[in-house]
Motif scaffolding. Structure first.
Motif, mmCIF file in Angstrom:
data_model
loop_
_atom_site.group_PDB
_atom_site.id
_atom_site.type_symbol
_atom_site.label_atom_id
_atom_site.label_comp_id
_atom_site.label_asym_id
_atom_site.label_seq_id
_atom_site.Cartn_x
_atom_site.Cartn_y
_atom_site.Cartn_z
ATOM 1 N N PHE A 187 34.628 33.353 25.107
ATOM 2 C CA PHE A 187 35.389 33.996 26.177
ATOM 3 C C PHE A 187 36.846 33.579 26.123
ATOM 4 O O PHE A 187 37.232 32.635 25.426
ATOM 5 N N ALA B 135 39.921 32.784 28.944
ATOM 6 C CA ALA B 135 40.141 32.514 30.360
ATOM 7 C C ALA B 135 41.640 32.480 30.624
ATOM 8 O O ALA B 135 42.399 31.882 29.865
ATOM 9 N N GLU B 136 42.038 33.142 31.665
ATOM 10 C CA GLU B 136 43.453 33.198 32.009
ATOM 11 C C GLU B 136 43.636 32.634 33.409
ATOM 12 O O GLU B 136 42.929 33.026 34.343
ATOM 13 N N ARG B 137 44.567 31.699 33.536
ATOM 14 C CA ARG B 137 44.805 31.078 34.834
ATOM 15 C C ARG B 137 45.241 32.132 35.853
ATOM 16 O O ARG B 137 46.056 32.984 35.557
ATOM 17 N N PHE C 151 40.754 30.969 37.598
ATOM 18 C CA PHE C 151 40.999 31.636 36.323
ATOM 19 C C PHE C 151 40.117 32.872 36.233
ATOM 20 O O PHE C 151 39.107 32.993 36.912
ATOM 21 N N LEU D 172 37.941 35.331 33.629
ATOM 22 C CA LEU D 172 37.242 35.243 32.356
ATOM 23 C C LEU D 172 37.006 36.631 31.787
ATOM 24 O O LEU D 172 36.699 37.565 32.523
ATOM 25 N N SER D 173 37.177 36.742 30.483
ATOM 26 C CA SER D 173 36.735 37.972 29.833
ATOM 27 C C SER D 173 35.850 37.597 28.651
ATOM 28 O O SER D 173 36.056 36.580 27.986
ATOM 29 N N ASP E 206 37.170 24.208 22.612
ATOM 30 C CA ASP E 206 38.032 24.768 23.651
ATOM 31 C C ASP E 206 39.472 24.673 23.198
ATOM 32 O O ASP E 206 39.917 23.611 22.772
ATOM 33 N N VAL E 207 40.174 25.778 23.275
ATOM 34 C CA VAL E 207 41.582 25.772 22.873
ATOM 35 C C VAL E 207 42.416 26.365 24.005
ATOM 36 O O VAL E 207 41.955 27.234 24.744
ATOM 37 N N THR E 208 43.624 25.867 24.130
ATOM 38 C CA THR E 208 44.535 26.448 25.113
ATOM 39 C C THR E 208 45.850 26.770 24.416
ATOM 40 O O THR E 208 46.171 26.162 23.390
ATOM 41 N N GLY F 92 49.363 26.453 28.507
ATOM 42 C CA GLY F 92 48.203 25.948 29.230
ATOM 43 C C GLY F 92 47.612 26.974 30.176
ATOM 44 O O GLY F 92 46.709 26.659 30.948
ATOM 45 N N ASP F 93 48.095 28.200 30.126
ATOM 46 C CA ASP F 93 47.618 29.224 31.054
ATOM 47 C C ASP F 93 46.505 30.076 30.474
ATOM 48 O O ASP F 93 45.831 30.807 31.201
ATOM 49 N N ILE F 94 46.359 30.018 29.161
ATOM 50 C CA ILE F 94 45.304 30.807 28.530
ATOM 51 C C ILE F 94 44.420 29.862 27.725
ATOM 52 O O ILE F 94 44.903 29.072 26.916
ATOM 53 N N ALA F 95 43.143 29.928 28.013
ATOM 54 C CA ALA F 95 42.186 29.074 27.307
ATOM 55 C C ALA F 95 41.126 29.950 26.658
ATOM 56 O O ALA F 95 40.792 31.017 27.182
ATOM 57 N N ARG G 95 37.282 29.766 24.472
ATOM 58 C CA ARG G 95 36.131 28.951 24.088
ATOM 59 C C ARG G 95 35.505 29.605 22.872
ATOM 60 O O ARG G 95 35.184 30.791 22.888
#
Lengths: 278, 155, 375
Positions: free
Chosen positions: C96, C98-100, C105, C107-108, C286-288, C292-295, C297
């Motif tokens: 997925f 994830a956007e803060r 956040f 999730l897509s 996990d990467v961002t 740091g606003d977009i993570a 997985r």
């Protein structure tokens, strides 16, 4: 093959409604689903908790299974993800996948003495079973809670333990590994308490959770007292990454601890228990 | 004599000497006495003469090590347990402090008296040691588990 | 006329192009054997020119060589270095994004709009491996959506083996060399006396429809018997075999001293798990982004040979190489039966070929068996 399923690896957002600092390194998060609704689970089950950008960890549920309006997790900060979870505040959001795993067989113990043996943060996964037992108190013989902690400062849920101890129908034994003179309670390992506690071994169900070494010795003592091993249940810890029996990490012999456990009937895993590095 | 009969019954009922032969129990009773110790009082202190051992009838005793500025508790003994085996091993000096955590009732056994009877009666000597050894083994194992620091932080 | 399921037809070698074209026209991404990096690789292809005609491979413990063949056989090699697992359950999958958003956040999901794939050259053992994965990824209570999606959409052109490699042992695991059901088209390549044809069997309606677009004729009796003889001769060539009691031996061998013997050779490199067509273990990453606003997985292939694999608070459960090899082989041959009702080994022999020190899974089981029987 069946119809296309939803995404089982996609967490649902839950908002933190309360944070409780339990111990120096342990805290409790109370969560509610962003989408509203309830979260049903059974005592002993766990969730995968996702901290934004940091990762996901398996954490047992420590709340009351009768209260599905909120989700309670008690977490010890030991790694980057649990530390990230520990930095969150009320109003922040975490991702939740679950509930996963097998429950404590509390109903199965009706009619028996119920002996709950916990060590360290292992009291957290047992607390839902304690709530369940208290709600059904008249269905058991004795209810005995034995809890071992490192020092008096490391006693988890201390206020609740004191409250339970003040009841006439619950026996609570707390022991610590080391203490100074201010401590008026017991010092010594929890197996010492198991050795002496008053329960009827032939009509006892024991639920055990703590570090693996502690469980090995505690189960040993319960067995020595004469409790049949099919009435002894332990909660295992392994590296769980998916909760679905899919990533492989939590394998223990033929079992996926996340799916076939974490709660195992001891008689079914007695042969695996002593095998090193399994 | 009433008191001695009482002591015999107490010894019989205590888990430590449970099931002991009547003749041997008679020998034990001759060295035994009832005792009580109030909360906070010391039963014995480290380095003192180990001239007794005790069976706890009710209450609890903590074993402690005193260090300047603090007291470290290392074990707690409660109802049904035995306190002390320094009386068996020369030079008969206590290894720890023993303090009552609450009002505690005990039966004490005079070490000199009992050692003498054990020397004279090998059967009694064997019976007493046979009951002490498992307790010592159990406490050693428990102490080793404490050493493991099960709940401590990971390395 | 569309050949019905089970119907056999024959087409000439040069019709392979039309087969690939027909699949591409139906929007399939065609993946088949190609030559690259000194090995056979299953890669996307656009025409039959990408196929490894005239190449053969030689597999021995710790050795793999690609050689020029004396004939123009298209499927003259045994196996690609890596299995179809790479395509059905890729080494790196995004779970997925994830956007803060405020204190929380959004999730897509991971994906799902990839083109369906057509696999050309699936061997019997590899088809068995897919069927093992079908069980792994479709369990009670959940299914792995990405795998199921790709697998359901995939078109399978199986090719039956005429020869065995030196590390093959599918005849003893019951997973080959004859191709079982599950294919859309099954091919037997017949190359003799100036004739180079394929006997094709329709395995599904989809398969029949594709065959209907090729220039086919009814097979001659000699062609049918030549095709039928291929798996039997491939079985006869096999030099290795897996013990029929492998699961039993392993379930009794947890404390065998033999594990230290294997550990003395095993480099715990994890090659066997990467090339195994059924090993399915993964880890997550996990990467961002820098803000740091977009993570994101990601799920990556993992191996039970890494030390982190069994990490729990306090340290990894399996510290020794011996315990990690024991985990791998015991899972593959014994635990798998309890978990999925089937062995995890399909006898492809890749773990033997690609082990840098040539550890042979069949020989290790035999050694455990010998120890057990005091030999």
């Amino acid at each position: 093959m069946t119809a296309l399923p939803a995404e089982p690896m996609l967490p649902s957002p839950f908002r933190i409604v309360k944070v409780v600092r339990e111990l120096a390194d342990t805290f409790t998060l109370v969560l509610q689903p962003e989408a509203g609704g309830a979260f049903a689970f059974r005592s002993g089950q766990f969730n995968m908790l996702y901290a934004f950008g940091a990762g996901e960890v398996p954490i047992s549920i420590s709340g009351d299974p009768a209260d599905d309006g909120q989700l309670v997790h008690t977490i010890r900060s030991v790694g980057p993800v649990t530390q990230a979870l520990g930095a969150l505040k009320v109003g922040d959001v975490v991702g939740v996948r679950g509930p996963f795993g097998t429950p404590w067989p509390v109903e199965e113990a009706f009619g028996d003495d119920l002996v709950i043996i916990a060590g360290g943060v292992g009291l957290a996964p047992l607390r839902p079973a304690i709530y369940q037992a208290l709600a059904n108190r008249q269905k058991f013989g004795k209810l005995i809670i034995m809890y071992g902690a490192r020092t008096p400062q490391d006693i988890l849920f201390r206020k609740e333990l004191e409250k339970w101890r003040s009841r006439f129908d619950v026996n609570v034994h707390v022991t610590v590994d080391r203490a100074t003179g201010q401590w008026a309670g017991r010092v010594g390992v929890v197996t010492n308490v198991v050795a002496r506690a008053g329960f009827d071994p032939l009509h006892t169900t024991a639920l055990v959770c703590g570090p693996e070494v502690m469980m090995r010795y505690a189960v040993d003592m319960v067995e020595k007292r004469g409790v049949p091993t099919d009435k002894v249940h332990v909660s295992m810890e392994r590296n769980m990454k998916c909760g679905l029996g899919l990533c492989g990490h939590c394998q223990w012999g033929p079992h996926f601890v996340c799916r076939d456990g974490p709660v195992f009937r001891f008689s079914e895993i007695a042969e695996l228990f002593p095998v090193r590095e399994l | 004599m009433v008191q001695i009969e009482d002591l015999g019954r107490i010894i019989d009922e205590h888990p430590f000497f449970q099931g002991i032969d009547g003749k041997l129990r008679g020998l034990l009773v001759g060295c035994a006495a009832n005792e009580r110790v109030d909360a906070g009082q010391y039963l014995f202190r480290q380095g003192g003469h180990a001239d007794k051992f005790y069976l706890i009838r009710a209450g609890s005793i903590s074993l402690e090590i005193h260090a300047p500025g603090r007291t470290i508790m290392v074990d707690t003994l409660t109802e049904g347990e035995v306190v002390g085996w320094s009386w068996l091993v020369e030079p008969y000096r206590w290894t720890f402090d023993a303090r009552a955590q609450e009002l505690t009732r005990l039966v004490s056994f005079d070490a000199k008296c009992l050692r003498g009877k054990m020397e004279a009666d090998a059967e009694l000597g064997y019976e007493v040691l046979r009951r002490f050894v498992p307790v010592m083994g159990h406490r050693l194992a428990a102490t080793r588990l404490q050493l493991v620091d099960l709940y401590g932080p990971a390395e | 006329m569309v050949p019905g399921i089970g119907t056999k037809v024959v087409f000439e070698r040069n019709e392979l192009d039309r087969l690939i074209t027909a699949l591409r026209e139906r929007q399939y991404r065609v993946v088949g054997p190609t030559v690259g990096e000194g090995a056979i690789l299953y890669e996307e292809m656009t025409s039959s020119a990408d196929l490894p005609a005239g190449w053969t491979d030689s597999s021995q413990p710790a050795t793999y060589r690609l050689n020029r063949a004396r004939n123009g056989r298209v499927f003259g090699y045994t196996l690609a270095a890596q299995s179809w697992k790479r395509h059905l359950y890729p080494p790196r999958q995004r779970l997925f994004r994830a956007e803060r958003a405020g204190r929380g956040f959004r999730l897509s999901g991971g994906g799902g709009d990839e083109a369906p794939m057509a696999f050309i050259g699936v061997r019997a053992c590899e088809m068995a491996a897919m069927q093992v994965h079908d069980r792994v990824f479709t369990q009670d209570g959940f299914t792995e959506p990405g795998y199921v999606r790709r697998r359901q959409a995939a078109f399978v052109v199986a090719v039956e083996c005429a020869h065995a490699g030196a590390t093959c042992f599918c005849a003893s695991t019951g997973t080959g060399p004859a191709v079982g059901p599950g294919y859309d088209i099954l091919l037997n390549e017949i190359l003799d006396a100036g004739r180079h044809v394929f006997v094709a069997t329709a395995g599904s309606e989809k398969g029949g429809e594709i065959l209907a677009g090729l220039s086919c004729r009814a097979p001659a009796a000699a062609e049918l018997s030549a095709a039928a003889a291929q798996p039997a001769s491939a079985a006869a060539e096999q030099q290795r075999r897996m013990s029929a009691d492998a699961a039993g031996v392993l379930s009794r061998s947890a404390e065998s001293p033999h594990w230290d013997n294997v550990a003395g050779r095993c480099l715990t490199c994890g090659n066997c798990t990467m090339v195994c067509p059924t090993c399915f273990c993964t880890s997550v990453e996990d990467v961002t982004d820098l803000s740091g606003d977009i993570a994101e997985r990601w799920r990556n292939w993992d191996s039970c040979f890494t030390i982190d694999y069994s990490y729990i608070h306090g340290g990894s459960v399996r510290q020794s190489g011996a315990s990690r090899y024991r985990q791998w082989i015991t899972h593959k041959l014994a635990s798998w039966q309890q978990q999925f009702g089937t062995s995890g080994c399909v006898g492809c022999g890749r773990c033997i070929t690609w082990c840098p020190v040539g550890i042979d899974i069949t020989a290790e089981v035999r050694a455990l068996e010998d120890r057990e029987q005091g030999r």
